[in-house]
Design a protein around this motif. Sequence first.
Motif: not given
Length: 249
Positions: A174-175, A180-185
């Motif tokens: 599982c991930y 968050q805004g323009e960023r993806t983690y």
Amino acid sequence: MEALTFGINCAPCIAHFIRDKNADRFCQQYLQAAQAVKDYHYVDDFIYSGDDYVEVGNIATQGGFHIRNWSSNSKEVLRILKSDSLLPEADEITATEKVLGLYWVPNSDVFTFICKFARLKRNVLDSDKTPTKRELLQVLMSMYVPHVFISCFTIELKILLFVDASELAYAAVCYLRIRQGERTYFSFVAFKAKVAPLSPLSKPKMELQAAVIGAKLSNRIQHNPSLPINSSCYWSDSKTVLKWLRMDP
């Protein structure tokens, strides 16, 4: 009883009951602290993660509890807790902390594993002599791995043992995807692996078993009260399993 006697069989149950009873009693007065006591305590250990240091500091000082040996990866949180005389160097981030059997490095906020195998009668890792199955079992059982973080390694040992003898295994991972805004983690959350049963199964059925443990693992993660998940996506590279899942039961 007016005092809790440790050593009796029901002591853990009584301790948890009284802990939750007190939390419910003061939930109107200390809502955050009551939730923290019920959801983030394991016996007498408290582990919590928050969005900012003010929130974490408030929870740590609410309710009149005098909890010792605080540790954090935030210097701001440690400064808030420095007023506790039992924590003279609260503004220093320690190198390594032991958290429920795991080793946590506050500075980098990661979990690590230290495998010493102290109970083994000989060093099976560096020896020229082939280890016995009993020694392999000792190695396997000496590794404490909650959330099976390193099952991708321990599954190799399980395949070699006694009743678990098999050439195949199945697994799920599982991930967490955070936007968050323009960023993806993306972050690894948990891993689950099992050795194939002794009775032979076809590869599609093995893939189906992997889908089952994947669904269970995802369901457990989504029940975390502090981790609101908007949606979930399940992946399998088996077209047979995908068709089975869409069929009438």
